[in-house]
Design an enzyme around this catalytic site. Structure first.
Site, PDB file in Angstrom:
ATOM      1  N   ILE A  40       3.674   2.496   2.971  1.00 40.84           N
ATOM      2  CA  ILE A  40       5.009   2.340   2.956  1.00 40.84           C
ATOM      3  C   ILE A  40       5.001   3.154   0.964  1.00 40.84           C
ATOM      4  CG2 ILE A  40       6.300   0.618   1.507  1.00 40.84           C
ATOM      5  CD1 ILE A  40       4.048  -1.186   3.228  1.00 40.84           C
ATOM      6  N   ASP A  84       1.120  -1.292   0.001  1.00 40.57           N
ATOM      7  CA  ASP A  84       0.011   0.235   0.116  1.00 40.57           C
ATOM      8  C   ASP A  84       0.757   1.088  -0.380  1.00 40.57           C
ATOM      9  OD1 ASP A  84      -1.966   2.355   0.544  1.00 40.57           O
ATOM     10  OD2 ASP A  84      -3.157   0.845   2.107  1.00 40.57           O
ATOM     11  N   HIS A  85       0.594   1.619  -1.140  1.00 38.26           N
ATOM     12  CA  HIS A  85       1.718   3.072  -0.847  1.00 38.26           C
ATOM     13  C   HIS A  85       1.728   4.136  -0.387  1.00 38.26           C
ATOM     14  CE1 HIS A  85       5.263   4.729  -3.102  1.00 38.26           C
ATOM     15  NE2 HIS A  85       5.257   4.989  -4.032  1.00 38.26           N
ATOM     16  N   ARG A  86      -0.059   4.247   0.531  1.00 40.48           N
ATOM     17  CA  ARG A  86       0.019   5.112   0.798  1.00 40.48           C
ATOM     18  C   ARG A  86       0.456   5.035   2.320  1.00 40.48           C
ATOM     19  NH1 ARG A  86      -6.534   4.108   1.965  1.00 40.48           N
ATOM     20  NH2 ARG A  86      -5.398   2.122   2.281  1.00 40.48           N
TER      21      ARG A  86
END
Ligand code: CAO
Length: 453
Positions: free
Chosen positions: A429, A425-427
């Protein structure tokens, strides 16, 4: 004046005992007649058991996972005479007493609606209140692990409407007593979502995707076709996968681990594992390596709050493993993997995956995971992009290991390389952290002694 009444499981047809998959009330809650108290699930369907009285819950006699049959006491309700009288005329959802008494069915809150039971092939009369006849039960990808007491209060008719509209009731403010959500609250919520442009193709609580409806195609125009209804697991997991796919900004990091030594060790331990009555596949090593990586990178062992502002870190290490079953994908969770050895994990994995395939997992066994592993290594492939099992933040995809020539600085060496695909989850990580996490994971597998550190 008050009187305590035991609320019992009604006639549930052919079933002797069925598991409680959800407890919808807690001690102290005020319930109206016909409010659902628990959800039961047989191997064929689910049903909510309503309260036969209005009053205050003074005792809850069952817990999730308990098995109950006709006549078993679910809860004790302190009945107020006035409340009983009032409930006869109609409830705050505008339903008459008779309408509310109709058996109504539901799956767990937030799960997609799976109504419209097909006609029974065996010609028997369907059990009243059971949702449908489609096998088998367990719900694979679970919603945020809510405490039973925190479930939104709403009548079965409002829950049904919410499912039909695709609305997650936890996002709706209730104006009724103790925050109870009425039909008007639900309609107001949808109206507001529509007006503010936050309605989505998948429901009114999402992120404002204005997706065109898929084209309606009559495939029979092009050749012979036949229709097959999706299994219940697929009908439940599908919308969850869709939600996770569209609502989480996924990125997948690929890497390879040199598992030549690990494989030699695994083969050398084969007899020991067999003597212990189990079999060690590469997956158990991966579980241990994942635990080490979660310890090293604690923000992977976390969940994001629904408002996206708080990271909830977990101090435990429960790892979910995707299991391919004849009816679809389920994700049982191995608990406290940091406290277990390879052989113990191998035993548990065999037990969970066998029961998953037999449709015998309990709802609780699919809850509480911190991180999931999806291994297609037994089948093949070189890489894939797994979908994050929300509310987790990352999932590791594992493909089939392959002997490859690896340059050691002087010459090529034949090394067994295991492909890893980490979706995150790029939010929460960053890409660099994901690369470090995956590399760390690979290093654990490359030198198992590191796992002892
Ligand atoms: N590379 C090479 N061989 C591998 C391997 C890998 N990465 N992983 C497993 N194998 C081998 C095993 O060692 C075993 O070989 P032997 O019988 O010779 O020892 C064989 O493949 C079969 O393994 P398995 O699949 O039965 O066992 P597992 O522990 O690897 O996996 C389970 C268990 C339950 C995860 C698996 O059976 C399964 O269901 N996988 C599918 C998961 C899935 O569908 N994921 C996609 C979800 S979408 O994101």
């Amino acid at each position: 004046m008050s009187d305590k009444q035991e609320i019992k499981v009604p006639d549930i047809g052919d079933f002797d005992k069925v598991p409680v998959i959800e407890v919808l009330v807690s001690v102290g809650d005020e319930v109206e007649k016909e409010d659902s108290l628990v959800t039961l699930e047989s191997d064929k369907a689910t049903m909510e058991v309503p309260s036969s009285e209005s009053g205050k819950v003074v005792e809850v006699k069952v817990a999730e996972g308990d098995e109950v049959g006709e006549g078993d006491v679910i809860a004790v309700v302190e009945v107020y005479e006035s409340a009983g009288d009032a409930s006869e005329g109609g409830d705050e959802d505008g339903k008459s007493g008779d309408e509310r008494r109709k058996p109504e069915t539901a799956s767990s809150p937030g799960a997609p609606d799976t109504h419209s039971p097909p006609a029974r092939a065996d010609g028997n009369q369907a059990v009243p209140g059971w949702k449908d006849d489609v096998p088998p039960p367990p719900v694979p990808f679970d919603e945020m692990d809510r405490e039973p007491g925190s479930l939104p209060h709403a009548s079965p008719s409002v829950r049904k409407l919410a499912r039909e509209l695709g609305v997650e009731l936890s996002g709706v403010s209730g104006s009724g007593r103790k925050g109870r959500i009425t039909e008007d609250d639900l309609k107001a919520h949808v109206r507001q979502a529509m007006e503010s442009g936050t309605a989505t193709a998948g429901g009114a609580g999402g992120a404002g995707l204005n997706i065109a409806a898929p084209p309606q195609v009559d495939f029979s125009k092009f050749g012979e076709v036949e229709e097959e209804k999706l299994s219940r697991i697929k009908r439940i997991s599908g919308p969850n996968l869709h939600r996770n796919w569209v609502s989480i900004p996924h990125v997948t990091q690929f890497d390879e681990a040199d598992v030549t030594e690990m494989e030699a060790f695994r083969k050398a331990s084969k007899q020991q594992a067999e003597a212990a009555g189990t079999k060690m596949t590469p997956l158990v090593f991966l579980i241990k390596a994942v635990v080490a990586a979660l310890k090293e990178f604690p923000h992977f062992n976390a969940s994001l709050s629904n408002d996206g502002e708080v990271l909830i870190r977990k101090k435990y290490f429960h790892v979910g493993v995707a299991v391919d079953t004849p009816n679809g994908l389920v994700v049982p969770v191995l608990r406290d993997c940091d406290q277990k050895g390879l052989i113990e994990l191998a035993h548990e994995l065999t037990d969970l995956s066998t029961r998953a395939r037999d449709g015998k997992l309990k709802g609780d066994e699919m809850k509480g995971g911190c991180f999931s592993i999806s291994s297609l290594g037994g089948i093949g492939g070189t890489a894939f992009t797994p979908i994050i099992n929300a509310p987790e933040l990352a999932i590791l995809g594992v493909s089939r290991s392959e002997m490859k020539p690896v340059w050691d600085g002087e010459q090529f060496q034949p090394r067994l390389m295991l492909p890893l695909s980490l979706s995150y989850d790029h939010r929460v990580i960053d890409g660099a952290d994901a690369a470090r996490f995956t590399r760390f994971l690979a290093e654990q597998l490359e030198d198992l002694r590191r796992l002892l550190l």
